[in-house]
Design a protein around this motif. Structure first.
Motif, mmCIF file in Angstrom:
data_model
loop_
_atom_site.group_PDB
_atom_site.id
_atom_site.type_symbol
_atom_site.label_atom_id
_atom_site.label_comp_id
_atom_site.label_asym_id
_atom_site.label_seq_id
_atom_site.Cartn_x
_atom_site.Cartn_y
_atom_site.Cartn_z
ATOM 1 N N GLU A 74 -61.617 121.724 -40.419
ATOM 2 C CA GLU A 74 -62.777 122.315 -40.122
ATOM 3 C C GLU A 74 -63.859 121.721 -41.160
ATOM 4 O O GLU A 74 -64.981 121.566 -40.648
ATOM 5 N N ASP A 75 -63.442 121.285 -42.495
ATOM 6 C CA ASP A 75 -64.417 120.801 -43.262
ATOM 7 C C ASP A 75 -64.695 119.451 -42.826
ATOM 8 O O ASP A 75 -66.135 118.944 -43.053
ATOM 9 N N LEU A 78 -67.574 119.664 -40.260
ATOM 10 C CA LEU A 78 -68.908 120.132 -40.906
ATOM 11 C C LEU A 78 -69.580 118.701 -41.527
ATOM 12 O O LEU A 78 -70.645 118.665 -41.368
ATOM 13 N N ASP A 82 -73.268 117.381 -40.311
ATOM 14 C CA ASP A 82 -74.148 116.866 -41.710
ATOM 15 C C ASP A 82 -74.568 115.616 -41.531
ATOM 16 O O ASP A 82 -75.794 115.306 -41.832
ATOM 17 N N PHE A 104 -63.922 126.409 -36.418
ATOM 18 C CA PHE A 104 -65.193 126.186 -37.056
ATOM 19 C C PHE A 104 -66.125 127.239 -36.478
ATOM 20 O O PHE A 104 -67.159 127.528 -37.202
ATOM 21 N N HIS A 108 -68.371 129.038 -38.953
ATOM 22 C CA HIS A 108 -69.672 128.615 -38.927
ATOM 23 C C HIS A 108 -70.753 128.860 -37.729
ATOM 24 O O HIS A 108 -70.927 127.666 -37.001
ATOM 25 N N ARG A 111 -73.656 126.988 -36.423
ATOM 26 C CA ARG A 111 -73.760 125.332 -36.322
ATOM 27 C C ARG A 111 -73.183 125.088 -34.782
ATOM 28 O O ARG A 111 -73.041 123.795 -34.493
#
Length: 259
Positions: A74-75, A78, A82, A104, A108, A111
């Motif tokens: 998930e990071d 992101l 980004d 995710f 978030h 997003r």
């Protein structure tokens, strides 16, 4: 079609290999376990006629680097959003990629514009015990690449080598089986990632898609997702197993583009 490829920095000094094409509302494609971005070969270019499309190899798969420290998929997602400066995007994920997209979205929600879950797994769903799945787990635990590939092609590519897409499926699976176990060992599991208990929090338009020849438990998960996510739309695609984007790309494109 003009495409660009980029290396996206992620935690631990590694990178994700990503490809971008098209212009329009952003859409990100997430593949499953023992796969890479080739899973989307037959839908990537057509989608790019309507969207800015990103496909990328998950950590430790394809042309992305192995983790050198614990990480979260998930990071990494992101980091992709980004990197391309997408405030929000439509997410399309298959199998493990669907599970990542679901987690995710819960983490978030601002997003994510829309969510498509194809043959998705889901955190918190307990699979029934079976000899085949226990053998698959043992092969992954033992880093037995040959056995992982053999079972993957038997259990998940059930339509076999005469159905469309096998020319992509087989080499993709065999190449990623060599590194799958190492990738999995780097993934930091979050005990709070119990998505099936929080499905009612999903507030974006969601489509749940499953192939009619997929593993029976995938259909169980699909029903659970469709029942739990408010106003979720469900579609069963004919002549498709777990490799639906390669087996039935035309029908998948119809669904993703509003058909």
């Amino acid at each position: 079609m003009t495409t660009t490829t980029e290396l996206i920095p992620v935690s631990g000094g590694g990178h994700l290999w990503a490809e971008r094409a098209g212009d329009g509302p952003p859409l990100v494609l997430l593949h499953g376990s023992v796969h890479d971005s080739r899973l989307w070969n037959r839908v990537f270019a057509p989608l790019a006629q309507h969207h800015t499309v990103i496909r990328y190899d998950a950590r430790g798969h394809g042309r992305s680097t192995l983790a050198t420290a614990p990480f979260r998929y998930e990071d990494d997602l992101l980091a992709v959003l980004d990197h391309f400066a997408f405030p929000a995007a439509e997410l399309v994920g298959l199998s493990m990629g669907g599970e990542v997209a679901l987690d995710f979205t819960l983490e978030h929600p601002e997003r994510v514009r829309a969510l498509t879950l194809i043959a998705a797994s889901a955190g918190g769903h307990e699979w029934p015990r079976s000899p085949d799945m226990e053998a698959y787990g043992a092969a992954q635990h033992g880093s037995d690449a040959r056995r992982i590939a053999e079972l993957e092609l038997t259990l998940w590519a059930s339509l076999g080598d005469r159905a469309p897409g096998f020319d992509v499926i087989e080499p993709m699976v065999r190449q990623n089986a060599d590194i799958r176990a190492a990738a999995a060992k780097g993934h930091a599991l979050d005990p709070d990632e119990d998505a099936v208990g929080r499905l009612d929090r999903i507030a974006v338009p969601t489509t749940v898609i499953v192939g009619d020849h997929d593993h029976p438990e995938i259909s169980v998960i699909a029903r659970r997702l469709a029942d739990g996510i408010p106003d979720a739309r469900t579609e069963v695609v004919g002549n498709a197993d777990h490799y639906l984007p390669l087996r039935a790309p035309g029908r998948l494109l119809e669904l993703l583009l509003g058909g």
